[in-house]
Write a protein that holds these residues in place. Structure first.
Motif, mmCIF file in Angstrom:
data_model
loop_
_atom_site.group_PDB
_atom_site.id
_atom_site.type_symbol
_atom_site.label_atom_id
_atom_site.label_comp_id
_atom_site.label_asym_id
_atom_site.label_seq_id
_atom_site.Cartn_x
_atom_site.Cartn_y
_atom_site.Cartn_z
ATOM 1 N N ALA A 1 17.345 -39.323 -26.171
ATOM 2 C CA ALA A 1 17.787 -38.260 -27.401
ATOM 3 C C ALA A 1 16.744 -37.170 -27.177
ATOM 4 O O ALA A 1 15.608 -37.005 -27.319
ATOM 5 C CB ALA A 1 17.711 -39.049 -28.550
ATOM 6 N N SER B 1 17.579 -35.236 -33.019
ATOM 7 C CA SER B 1 18.940 -35.426 -33.948
ATOM 8 C C SER B 1 18.740 -34.452 -35.036
ATOM 9 O O SER B 1 17.880 -33.618 -35.366
ATOM 10 C CB SER B 1 18.420 -37.066 -34.424
ATOM 11 N N GLU C 1 23.029 -36.529 -33.117
ATOM 12 C CA GLU C 1 22.048 -36.246 -32.291
ATOM 13 C C GLU C 1 22.477 -35.596 -30.926
ATOM 14 O O GLU C 1 23.899 -35.264 -30.523
ATOM 15 C CB GLU C 1 21.278 -37.681 -31.914
#
Length: 243
Positions: free
Chosen positions: A26, A29, A222
């Motif tokens: 990721a 987010s 995200e």
């Protein structure tokens, strides 16, 4: 929850568009609110020609590429999503599905003024203002240092008005980084191929902060290099990705 055929088709298209990968990282987010501006003469939500926007805050960062350079004590980290114009519209069985023309942008900012966060928070509420665009949004969410910028392509949104508590939906888009001061901490081979997605839900009443008037939905999600498989999945599994 019973999911209509239009929603199932939308989920299938989302999954088919995302390649399976051994990588699951990721970039960041986010949470915030979305709103539209009307480009059509009628009052239909996200009709053909309407523009879709979102503002809010980045809430977590890639632990290697971004987090070491982030100082949440000294700065706020905000985002502004813009440039998405509806180019297809479907509303069947209480489920809205729209797609957007290419040309969208998302920008993340680092700002020492904290004018959007509006400290001390709580008890102060973030400066979303009412009925955007307004004197607070997007101007207090797209100022400061441009940290990361990216283009949005193949963007889509659905909303199931038959779901409990006022409905629920999702937004998804491919995202390719184009620059920004923090982008250069990300290895060049990883600038492309991100998948930005999130849940879209009714604005909460919230305590101590009421839902901002004039925004359409709360969004949370995200931006990641995806690992969604192209076969076999459930609505529940999809929702877990964005919590």
């Amino acid at each position: 929850m019973k999911v209509g055929s239009s929603l199932l088709l939308f989920i299938a298209l989302m999954a088919a568009a995302v390649p399976a990968s051994a990588q699951d990282e990721a970039l960041l987010s986010f949470t915030g609110y979305d709103y539209q501006t009307d480009g059509s003469p009628n009052a239909t939500y996200l009709a053909l020609g309407d523009s879709y926007f979102a503002v809010g805050f980045a809430t977590s960062f890639h632990p290697t590429w971004l987090e070491p350079y982030v100082d949440t004590g000294a700065n706020e980290y905000t985002f502004y999503q813009s440039g998405l114009v509806v180019n297809s519209y479907s509303f069947v069985g209480g489920v809205l599905v729209v797609t957007f023309a290419p040309g969208g942008m998302v920008e993340y900012f680092e700002d020492g003024s904290k004018d959007a966060t509006n400290p001390p928070n709580p008890p102060n509420c973030p400066n979303y203002g009412s009925n955007p665009p307004n004197g607070d949004a997007p101007s207090k969410f797209n100022n400061g240092l441009l940290a990361i910028a990216g283009t949005l392509d193949n963007a889509s949104l659905y909303y199931d008005y038959t779901a409990p508590l006022g409905g629920q939906g999702g937004f998804s888009s491919e995202m390719n980084m184009t620059g920004g001061a923090y982008a250069f901490y990300v290895p060049a081979p990883s600038w492309n191929g991100w998948f930005m997605s999130g849940l879209v839900t009714p604005p909460p009443g919230g305590n101590p902060c009421a839902a901002p008037a004039g925004y359409d939905h709360q969004i949370s999600g995200e931006c990641r290099h995806p690992v969604v498989p192209t076969s076999r999945g459930t609505w529940g599994q999809l929702k877990k990705l964005y919590r």
